[in-house]
Design a protein around this motif. Structure first.
Motif, PDB file in Angstrom:
ATOM      1  N   VAL A  97     -21.628  43.342 -26.958  1.00 45.17           N
ATOM      2  CA  VAL A  97     -22.714  42.599 -26.316  1.00 45.17           C
ATOM      3  C   VAL A  97     -23.930  43.522 -26.329  1.00 45.17           C
ATOM      4  CG1 VAL A  97     -23.512  41.390 -24.262  1.00 45.17           C
ATOM      5  CG2 VAL A  97     -21.078  41.316 -24.889  1.00 45.17           C
ATOM      6  N   CYS A 113     -26.694  44.248 -22.959  1.00 47.79           N
ATOM      7  CA  CYS A 113     -25.797  43.805 -21.883  1.00 47.79           C
ATOM      8  C   CYS A 113     -26.355  44.030 -20.482  1.00 47.79           C
ATOM      9  CB  CYS A 113     -24.444  44.489 -22.012  1.00 47.79           C
ATOM     10  SG  CYS A 113     -24.475  46.252 -21.626  1.00 47.79           S
ATOM     11  N   GLY A 133     -27.337  39.223 -20.741  1.00 51.37           N
ATOM     12  CA  GLY A 133     -26.245  40.061 -21.225  1.00 51.37           C
ATOM     13  C   GLY A 133     -25.102  40.110 -20.232  1.00 51.37           C
ATOM     14  N   GLN A 134     -25.436  40.279 -18.967  1.00 48.38           N
ATOM     15  CA  GLN A 134     -24.405  40.303 -17.927  1.00 48.38           C
ATOM     16  C   GLN A 134     -23.719  38.941 -17.829  1.00 48.38           C
ATOM     17  OE1 GLN A 134     -25.368  42.189 -14.179  1.00 48.38           O
ATOM     18  NE2 GLN A 134     -26.936  43.435 -15.179  1.00 48.38           N
ATOM     19  N   ILE A 142     -21.154  38.694 -20.618  1.00 47.84           N
ATOM     20  CA  ILE A 142     -19.954  39.470 -20.281  1.00 47.84           C
ATOM     21  C   ILE A 142     -19.104  38.705 -19.275  1.00 47.84           C
ATOM     22  CG2 ILE A 142     -19.101  41.545 -19.112  1.00 47.84           C
ATOM     23  CD1 ILE A 142     -21.367  43.078 -20.484  1.00 47.84           C
ATOM     24  N   GLY A 147     -20.212  47.007 -24.237  1.00 47.49           N
ATOM     25  CA  GLY A 147     -21.573  46.716 -23.805  1.00 47.49           C
ATOM     26  C   GLY A 147     -22.549  47.762 -24.309  1.00 47.49           C
ATOM     27  N   TYR A 195     -19.196  51.373 -22.499  1.00 44.23           N
ATOM     28  CA  TYR A 195     -20.622  51.070 -22.414  1.00 44.23           C
ATOM     29  C   TYR A 195     -21.332  52.211 -23.094  1.00 44.23           C
ATOM     30  CZ  TYR A 195     -19.949  47.417 -18.934  1.00 44.23           C
ATOM     31  OH  TYR A 195     -19.575  46.272 -18.288  1.00 44.23           O
TER      32      TYR A 195
END
Length: 90
Positions: free
Chosen positions: A12, A15, A20-21, A24, A39, A59
């Motif tokens: 993503v 993110c 983006g969130q 997810i 992410g 991440y």
């Protein structure tokens, strides 16, 4: 229909922002394994914020790092002016 057992890694990009969130969250609610989501956001503060809400495998602020995990799917949620640049890197 989403065949979760066939999905590989999903990256993503962007993110840390609202959309983006949301992506997810939706992926996880759809049953995608947490360790399948990667992410990416250039802002480390955004990454920290989203990591607290949605702990996933990785991440990173670097797209190159995420691509080392050979994702099969890329969700591009960066600013529209950067879409083409990011897609070309994938």
């Amino acid at each position: 229909m989403l065949e979760k057992e066939r999905l590989g890694k999903i990256v993503v990009l962007g993110c840390g922002g609202y959309m983006g969130q949301r992506y997810i969250r939706v992926l996880l609610e759809a049953g995608v394994n947490r360790d399948s989501v990667i992410g990416v956001d250039i802002d480390s503060k955004n990454l920290q914020s989203v990591a607290e809400k949605y702990p996933v495998l990785l991440y990173t602020t670097k797209l190159e790092e995420a691509l080392k995990h050979n994702p099969e799917i890329a969700v591009v949620v960066v600013n529209s002016t950067a879409h083409l640049q990011v897609i070309k890197q994938c």
